[in-house]
Write an enzyme that holds these catalytic residues in place. Structure first.
Site, PDB file in Angstrom:
ATOM      1  N   HIS A  98      25.099  40.442  39.144  1.00  0.00           N
ATOM      2  CA  HIS A  98      25.565  39.362  40.006  1.00  0.00           C
ATOM      3  C   HIS A  98      24.774  38.090  39.709  1.00  0.00           C
ATOM      4  O   HIS A  98      23.679  38.133  39.140  1.00  0.00           O
ATOM      5  CB  HIS A  98      25.387  39.743  41.474  1.00  0.00           C
ATOM      6  N   GLU A 100      23.083  36.155  41.620  1.00  0.00           N
ATOM      7  CA  GLU A 100      21.754  36.120  42.232  1.00  0.00           C
ATOM      8  C   GLU A 100      20.734  36.929  41.440  1.00  0.00           C
ATOM      9  O   GLU A 100      19.581  36.507  41.279  1.00  0.00           O
ATOM     10  CB  GLU A 100      21.808  36.672  43.667  1.00  0.00           C
ATOM     11  N   CYS A 128      25.599  39.712  48.646  1.00  0.00           N
ATOM     12  CA  CYS A 128      25.902  41.073  49.072  1.00  0.00           C
ATOM     13  C   CYS A 128      24.586  41.754  49.461  1.00  0.00           C
ATOM     14  O   CYS A 128      23.504  41.211  49.207  1.00  0.00           O
ATOM     15  CB  CYS A 128      26.582  41.833  47.936  1.00  0.00           C
ATOM     16  N   CYS A 131      22.019  42.070  46.533  1.00  0.00           N
ATOM     17  CA  CYS A 131      21.361  40.816  46.154  1.00  0.00           C
ATOM     18  C   CYS A 131      20.416  40.326  47.251  1.00  0.00           C
ATOM     19  O   CYS A 131      19.340  39.794  46.963  1.00  0.00           O
ATOM     20  CB  CYS A 131      22.404  39.751  45.839  1.00  0.00           C
TER      21      CYS A 131
END
Length: 198
Positions: A98, A100, A128, A131
């Site tokens: 992701h 992040e 999420c 993260c």
């Protein structure tokens, strides 16, 4: 209705305790009260937050060009962007890639340590739980995101995933961030329907 939209009209003074904000939707007082820990008013940071969120949106556009879910992130330290990242889950065939996660790794490498104390991360969409947990371990000082993720956002988890001292601000360029995601999935659904009919 945005879950975390703050009442900037009241503009409470920042502190690390519990702040109560009254939700506004399109300038209309909806009368709902929400209590958040470590949430601060967006107004004093508005110009700077929008500047860095636009950099995150530019990263999200890069993800879109690669047919990735358009989420972008930048890490800021002393008013300077030290890391830029976007979703790479399809490109790397890695479900943890992701925006992040990529940004945390790049920023930690730049600083030469595992903690991001003194840093702020700007993300186009609410992190999420995975993260948010990683951001908690990094001890990042501030998490600023654009639009909420009402299906997979970390705020849906009752546990406190972020570091207790991390400040959270949300709703920065919310509409631009939201439309990027909405249009992406709308186009994806349309393509899937065409493939079925063909």
């Amino acid at each position: 209705m945005l879950k975390f939209q703050q009442n900037y009209k009241n503009n409470p003074s920042p502190d690390d305790g519990i702040q109560t904000y009254q939700r506004l939707e399109k300038g209309i007082n909806c009368g709902f009260l929400y209590t958040f820990v470590n949430r601060r008013s967006y107004m004093p940071h508005k110009e700077k937050d929008e500047q860095f969120m636009r950099a995150a949106l530019a990263e999200a556009e890069k993800a879109l060009e690669k047919q990735e879910v358009p989420v972008g992130a930048v890490v800021v330290w002393k008013d300077t962007i030290i890391a830029r990242a976007h979703n790479l889950t399809e490109t790397l065939t890695d479900p943890t890639a992701h925006a992040e996660m990529q940004a945390i790794t790049a920023a930690a490498s730049y600083l030469g340590g595992k903690y991001l104390t003194g840093c702020s991360i700007y993300i186009t969409v609410e992190p999420c739980p995975m993260c948010a947990s990683a951001l908690g371990w990094s001890q990042v000082s501030a998490v600023i995101f654009g639009c909420p993720d009402e299906k997979k956002g970390y705020s849906l988890i009752p546990s406190k995933l972020l570091h207790p001292k991390t400040v959270v601000r949300d709703g920065v360029l919310d509409e631009e961030c939201r439309l990027l995601i909405v249009n992406f999935f709308k186009l994806k659904r349309n393509r899937k329907q065409k493939n079925i009919t063909n």
